[in-house]
Design a protein around this motif. Structure first.
Motif, PDB file in Angstrom:
ATOM      1  N   ALA A   1       0.961 -24.356  -3.645  1.00 22.04           N
ATOM      2  CA  ALA A   1       2.251 -24.756  -4.195  1.00 22.04           C
ATOM      3  C   ALA A   1       3.079 -23.518  -4.493  1.00 22.04           C
ATOM      4  O   ALA A   1       2.560 -22.479  -4.905  1.00 22.04           O
ATOM      5  CB  ALA A   1       2.054 -25.572  -5.474  1.00 22.04           C
ATOM      6  N   SER A   2       4.363 -23.641  -4.290  1.00 27.63           N
ATOM      7  CA  SER A   2       5.249 -22.496  -4.477  1.00 27.63           C
ATOM      8  C   SER A   2       5.323 -22.118  -5.947  1.00 27.63           C
ATOM      9  O   SER A   2       5.021 -22.908  -6.842  1.00 27.63           O
ATOM     10  CB  SER A   2       6.648 -22.843  -3.966  1.00 27.63           C
ATOM     11  N   ASP A   3       5.746 -20.899  -6.184  1.00 24.38           N
ATOM     12  CA  ASP A   3       5.928 -20.449  -7.565  1.00 24.38           C
ATOM     13  C   ASP A   3       6.954 -21.321  -8.283  1.00 24.38           C
ATOM     14  O   ASP A   3       6.835 -21.574  -9.483  1.00 24.38           O
ATOM     15  CB  ASP A   3       6.387 -18.987  -7.581  1.00 24.38           C
ATOM     16  N   ALA A   4       7.950 -21.786  -7.530  1.00 23.63           N
ATOM     17  CA  ALA A   4       8.982 -22.625  -8.130  1.00 23.63           C
ATOM     18  C   ALA A   4       8.395 -23.946  -8.610  1.00 23.63           C
ATOM     19  O   ALA A   4       8.743 -24.442  -9.692  1.00 23.63           O
ATOM     20  CB  ALA A   4      10.099 -22.895  -7.117  1.00 23.63           C
ATOM     21  N   GLN A   5       7.465 -24.497  -7.827  1.00 25.35           N
ATOM     22  CA  GLN A   5       6.825 -25.749  -8.234  1.00 25.35           C
ATOM     23  C   GLN A   5       5.935 -25.531  -9.456  1.00 25.35           C
ATOM     24  O   GLN A   5       5.910 -26.363 -10.378  1.00 25.35           O
ATOM     25  CB  GLN A   5       5.995 -26.309  -7.078  1.00 25.35           C
ATOM     26  N   LYS A   6       5.198 -24.445  -9.456  1.00 26.39           N
ATOM     27  CA  LYS A   6       4.329 -24.142 -10.594  1.00 26.39           C
ATOM     28  C   LYS A   6       5.156 -23.915 -11.862  1.00 26.39           C
ATOM     29  O   LYS A   6       4.782 -24.357 -12.956  1.00 26.39           O
ATOM     30  CB  LYS A   6       3.475 -22.914 -10.289  1.00 26.39           C
ATOM     31  N   GLN A   7       6.272 -23.229 -11.683  1.00 26.40           N
ATOM     32  CA  GLN A   7       7.137 -22.989 -12.830  1.00 26.40           C
ATOM     33  C   GLN A   7       7.710 -24.305 -13.349  1.00 26.40           C
ATOM     34  O   GLN A   7       7.818 -24.518 -14.561  1.00 26.40           O
ATOM     35  CB  GLN A   7       8.276 -22.046 -12.454  1.00 26.40           C
ATOM     36  N   LEU A   8       8.058 -25.205 -12.428  1.00 29.05           N
ATOM     37  CA  LEU A   8       8.563 -26.514 -12.821  1.00 29.05           C
ATOM     38  C   LEU A   8       7.524 -27.267 -13.647  1.00 29.05           C
ATOM     39  O   LEU A   8       7.840 -27.860 -14.682  1.00 29.05           O
ATOM     40  CB  LEU A   8       8.939 -27.330 -11.590  1.00 29.05           C
ATOM     41  N   LYS A   9       6.288 -27.230 -13.216  1.00 29.35           N
ATOM     42  CA  LYS A   9       5.229 -27.931 -13.935  1.00 29.35           C
ATOM     43  C   LYS A   9       5.071 -27.373 -15.349  1.00 29.35           C
ATOM     44  O   LYS A   9       4.961 -28.127 -16.323  1.00 29.35           O
ATOM     45  CB  LYS A   9       3.912 -27.814 -13.176  1.00 29.35           C
TER      46      LYS A   9
END
Length: 343
Positions: free
Chosen positions: A38-46
């Motif tokens: 998963a992209s860093d953006a997705q991880k940050q969103l979570k």
């Protein structure tokens, strides 16, 4: 893909990312990315979503606490008014009995205070003596009854006045606590709104492919059976597809604790609105003893929850951009506690 469809598809992929990372399963390349990548953006969103969820539940807990204090204040005021009325009546009774006692005392000074010997000495016949003795007995009994009634009325009045004073004290305490919490609520809501705005901004920054890759979950029909717990489960299942909104309590939009409280309310069980309050309700059960209708709380903060439906699955409102759905319990992360609110 439309924006609304993308939002509805987000949450399951969050869960899929977690479980796939944990067990080392990769997804076939296509629209969805391999969950482990998963992209860093997705991880940050979570992570932003988790923080917003915690702030939301803290805000809702403050609302729960404020509601309790207001209820305590209202009850204390009712108790105070009732005790005041009782005290007033008791004081009126006391005055009435005191008047009777005073009258009997006055009668004694007017010559009614005779004893049996003096009655014998002044009586001119046995019948006259008996009449005088009977009158003395009646007078003594009346005097004794009046004194007892006066003492009882005084005790009732004093007790009612103490209850009224206690109720006034409770009302003052509840009013002060309600005002304190009300002052905190605005600050908690500001913190929640700021964090939710970050989540929405982060979600909107994802590419279409990243948003699409975060879909998941499944649709499940109603459970067979009867009882309060099954009724609550089926109420929650009937809301599959309803959008997640931070702080929402239904009936068309929900966050996690909002869905739990709404579902149990349909089954006749009243629960507070926040996970922080709900986690202290009901009976604690072990994961090995879970039954459909039990509520599972996740993470060390207990900030997320869902209703267990059996076979290792829960129905829950996941997070921003995701609809109410059914997912595997193990996808959700650390289990904090399991509570049973109905049999």
């Amino acid at each position: 893909m439309s924006s609304s469809k993308l939002k509805r598809s987000m949450g399951g992929a969050l869960a899929a990312t977690v479980v796939a990372t944990a067990v080392g399963v990769s997804s076939p390349p296509a629209v969805a990315q391999p969950p482990g990548n998963a992209s860093d953006a997705q991880k940050q969103l979570k992570e932003l979503g988790r923080q917003a969820e915690e702030l939301t539940e803290t805000y809702k807990k403050a609302q729960d606490d404020h509601g309790k204090r207001r209820a305590e204040l209202d009850q204390a005021n009712v108790d105070s008014e009732q005790a005041g009325r009782v005290a007033g009546q008791a004081r009126a009774d006391e005055q009435q009995f005191r008047t009777g006692v005073d009258r009997l005392v006055h009668a004694s000074y007017q010559g009614a205070r005779l004893n049996k010997l003096s009655a014998l000495l002044v009586s001119e016949s046995p019948d006259e003596f008996l009449d005088r003795s009977s009158a003395l007995d009646v007078l003594a009994k009346d005097n004794n009854d009046a004194v007892k009634a006066l003492a009882g009325a005084t005790n009732r009045a004093e007790g009612a006045e103490r209850q009224a004073q206690d109720a006034r004290g409770r009302a003052e305490t509840a009013a002060a606590e309600a005002a304190r919490i009300e002052g905190e609520i605005a600050g908690k809501k500001d913190a929640m709104d700021a964090q939710v705005a970050k989540v929405k901004e982060q979600y909107n920054s994802l590419s279409e492919q990243e948003q699409e890759s975060m879909s998941g979950g499944s649709n499940v029909g109603s459970l067979l059976g009867s009882g309060t717990a099954i009724e609550a489960v089926n109420a929650a299942l009937s809301k599959q597809g309803s959008p997640y909104v931070f702080g929402a309590k239904g009936p068309q939009q929900f966050d996690c604790s909002g869905l739990v409280a709404w579902s149990f309310r349909q089954a006749g069980v009243s629960l507070p609105s926040s996970t922080q309050s709900q986690i202290s309700e009901g009976k604690k059960v072990s994961q090995s003893d879970m039954k459909p209708g039990d509520v599972i709380f996740f993470y060390s903060s207990g900030s997320h929850n869902g209703i267990y439906i059996g076979n290792g699955k829960i129905v829950h409102a996941p997070t921003e951009g995701q609809d109410v759905t059914v997912e595997e319990v193990e996808y959700m992360g650390q289990v904090n506690s399991v509570r049973r609110f109905a049999g």
